[in-house]
Design an enzyme around this catalytic site. Structure first.
Site, short mmCIF file in Angstrom:
data_model
loop_
_atom_site.label_atom_id
_atom_site.label_comp_id
_atom_site.label_asym_id
_atom_site.label_seq_id
_atom_site.Cartn_x
_atom_site.Cartn_y
_atom_site.Cartn_z
N GLY A 51 21.59 15.07 -9.42
CA GLY A 51 22.48 15.17 -7.55
C GLY A 51 23.51 16.43 -8.33
N VAL A 72 22.52 3.26 -9.84
CA VAL A 72 22.33 1.24 -8.77
C VAL A 72 21.13 0.62 -9.48
CG1 VAL A 72 22.99 2.56 -6.30
CG2 VAL A 72 20.49 2.53 -7.95
N LEU A 76 26.08 -2.75 -8.67
CA LEU A 76 26.41 -1.97 -7.71
C LEU A 76 27.77 -2.61 -7.99
CD1 LEU A 76 23.80 -2.64 -4.68
CD2 LEU A 76 23.71 -0.45 -6.46
N LEU A 90 18.08 6.20 -1.04
CA LEU A 90 17.12 7.60 -1.08
C LEU A 90 17.20 7.98 -2.99
CD1 LEU A 90 19.17 9.78 1.82
CD2 LEU A 90 16.85 8.60 1.83
N SER A 92 16.68 8.88 -5.85
CA SER A 92 15.36 8.94 -7.05
C SER A 92 15.71 10.32 -7.29
CB SER A 92 14.25 8.50 -6.38
OG SER A 92 12.88 9.52 -7.15
N ALA A 131 13.26 5.76 0.68
CA ALA A 131 12.83 6.47 1.22
C ALA A 131 11.70 6.85 0.31
CB ALA A 131 14.01 7.55 0.86
N TYR A 162 6.31 8.54 -10.57
CA TYR A 162 6.92 8.75 -9.25
C TYR A 162 5.64 8.01 -8.13
CZ TYR A 162 9.24 11.27 -5.32
OH TYR A 162 9.79 11.74 -4.26
N TYR A 176 10.92 -8.48 0.71
CA TYR A 176 12.10 -8.61 1.48
C TYR A 176 12.27 -8.61 2.64
CZ TYR A 176 15.19 -8.67 -2.50
OH TYR A 176 16.07 -9.50 -3.11
P1 NAD Z 1 17.65 14.71 -5.06
O1 NAD Z 1 17.10 14.76 -6.53
O2 NAD Z 1 18.76 16.48 -4.85
O3 NAD Z 1 18.05 13.63 -4.58
C1 NAD Z 1 18.23 12.36 -5.15
C2 NAD Z 1 19.82 12.23 -5.71
O4 NAD Z 1 19.56 9.96 -6.29
C3 NAD Z 1 20.58 12.82 -6.74
O5 NAD Z 1 21.90 12.47 -6.16
C4 NAD Z 1 20.25 11.93 -7.85
O6 NAD Z 1 21.37 11.69 -8.73
C5 NAD Z 1 20.20 9.88 -7.52
N1 NAD Z 1 20.26 9.29 -8.57
C6 NAD Z 1 19.72 8.93 -9.38
N2 NAD Z 1 18.60 7.99 -9.72
C7 NAD Z 1 20.17 7.02 -9.39
C8 NAD Z 1 20.24 5.95 -9.78
N3 NAD Z 1 20.32 5.26 -10.33
N4 NAD Z 1 21.41 5.50 -9.34
C9 NAD Z 1 22.25 6.19 -8.54
N5 NAD Z 1 21.78 7.54 -8.20
C10 NAD Z 1 20.65 8.18 -8.97
O7 NAD Z 1 16.58 14.70 -4.32
P2 NAD Z 1 15.57 14.66 -3.10
O8 NAD Z 1 15.32 15.80 -3.09
O9 NAD Z 1 17.11 15.25 -1.72
O10 NAD Z 1 15.45 13.55 -3.15
C11 NAD Z 1 16.32 12.57 -1.69
C12 NAD Z 1 15.10 10.91 -1.55
O11 NAD Z 1 14.15 12.13 -0.65
C13 NAD Z 1 14.49 10.81 -3.20
O12 NAD Z 1 13.81 9.07 -3.19
C14 NAD Z 1 12.92 11.63 -2.81
O13 NAD Z 1 12.35 10.21 -3.43
C15 NAD Z 1 12.87 11.17 -1.90
N6 NAD Z 1 11.79 12.90 -1.37
C16 NAD Z 1 12.04 13.39 -1.48
C17 NAD Z 1 11.54 14.45 -1.14
C18 NAD Z 1 11.81 16.00 -0.59
O14 NAD Z 1 11.21 17.23 -0.32
N7 NAD Z 1 12.54 16.27 -0.64
C19 NAD Z 1 9.99 14.76 -0.39
C20 NAD Z 1 9.71 13.32 -0.01
C21 NAD Z 1 10.49 11.92 -0.99
#
Ligand code: NAD
Ligand code: UDP
Length: 326
Positions: A51, A72, A76, A90, A92, A131, A162, A176
């Protein structure tokens, strides 16, 4: 009552609190903003692994936004006495290039991280949304993908950190729900793009747009015949909100069903941005899914969800964002 009335959306969320894990990320920052605009208090958590501080700064102007830097998977922040109504799980990394660089962090956040958030939902009596991803279908043998398809995933391949950890997160969420009676939802997100993606994220849209804007070669992996269906982020947020207010704990596909080959995607972006870039063809990564398109029958049978932003409009808005970073 018709099926489309099953999701009843609130006009306002004033007085409600939404916790967004991953709030500094691309999709989560837009989702956070959506709830701030509906009047909710939003508590954002992020460790910035993928992020960005600038996404948090974009939200800091809202008086109802509270941010905690936190991993996380390690625990928390202290939320004793804080009422939480909705939790979005979200956090990941999501780009295939991350799968090789930080695989353990990905597995850890989708298992331990999700576990911690589910436990918080149980303690707070909050509704919880996980998500998940179209990646749970792996390299699908069924097209388009429906939620009742169990997938074709290589459990030991380069993408497995993943795919399998997201499958685990789905299983844990259902556990859960069944065992602890937590009110849960699951979404399977298909390829989504838009402003606030990292320019060097490695996913196809940021790569192609930035290459086109700079006049560099467009890097197509393989022959470009593989397909994806691209959803603009505001349409995704609208779908997430509808699933949160549905009453079905089983997974919903969300995305945009318009399907393009990767070569076609490159050609359209070059044309749209009036770029001088040429296409170059590189090796296809292993286990790269050949076709992907969401079957949206399920979400459309319970809500009025319809993607609104065209490929051209979405790509233009995303290109404007990347240009603003130059
Ligand atoms: P992103 O990497 O921009 O956002 C994910 C955020 O999670 C980041 O800000 C990261 O720093 C934070 N993060 C990761 N591990 C962490 C931890 N241990 N503790 C706290 N924060 C943590 O990615 P995105 O594309 O915005 O994806 C968001 C969610 O949607 C994810 O779960 C992803 O798997 C899911 N997703 C996204 C897409 C897509 O096309 N964008 C597709 C399928 C699933
Ligand atoms: N891709 C490509 N060139 C790039 C980046 C990605 O051809 O510079 C391809 C990739 O091989 C895949 C598709 O575009 O077939 C989508 O890749 P992305 O990394 O965006 O996400 P995926 O859908 O594979 O998770």
């Amino acid at each position: 009552m018709t099926a489309s009335q099953q999701v009843v959306l609130p006009d306002s969320l004033e007085g409600k609190t939404v916790l967004v894990a991953g709030s500094a990320g691309f999709v989560p920052s837009h989702l956070s903003e959506h709830y701030l605009n509906l009047g909710a208090k939003v508590i954002g958590l992020d460790n910035f692994i993928t992020g960005s501080e600038s996404n948090v700064e974009a939200l800091a102007g809202y008086k109802n936004y509270e941010f905690h830097k936190c991993d996380v998977t390690k625990g928390l922040p202290n939320l004793d006495g804080v009422k939480i109504d909705y939790i979005y799980s979200l956090a990941s990394p999501a780009s295939p290039i991350d799968f090789q660089v930080i695989p353990e962090e990905i597995m850890s956040v989708n298992s331990i991280g999700t576990w911690n958030l589910l436990q918080l939902a149980k303690e707070k009596g909050a509704r919880f949304l996980e998500a998940s991803t179209s990646e749970v279908y792996g390299d699908p043998e069924i097209h388009p993908q429906k939620e009742d398809y169990w997938g074709n995933v290589n459990p030991i391949g380069l993408r497995s950190c993943y795919d399998e950890s997201k499958r685990f997160a789905e299983a844990l969420t259902m556990t859960y729900h069944r065992t602890h009676k937590v009110d849960t939802r699951i979404i399977r997100i298909f390829n989504t793009y838009g402003p606030r993606m990292r320019p060097n994220d490695g996913r196809v849209i940021p790569n192609f747009i930035n290459q086109a804007l700079k006049g560099e070669d467009i890097t197509i992996y393989g022959d470009g015949s593989q397909t994806r269906s691209f959803c603009f982020v505001s349409d995704l947020v609208a779908a997430m909100h509808r699933v949160m207010f549905s009453n079905d704990p089983t997974p919903f596909n969300i995305g945009n069903p318009d399907e393009y080959s990767i070569k076609e995607t490159a050609e359209l972006i070059v044309k749209l941005l009036d770029s001088s870039s040429k296409l170059t063809f590189l090796e296809l990564p292993k286990d790269d899914p050949k076709r992907r398109r969401p079957d949206l029958t399920k979400i459309q049978s319970v809500s009025d969800y319809e993607p609104k932003v065209s490929f051209e409009d979405g790509m233009r808005q995303t290109a404007e964002y990347f240009k603003s970073l130059f």
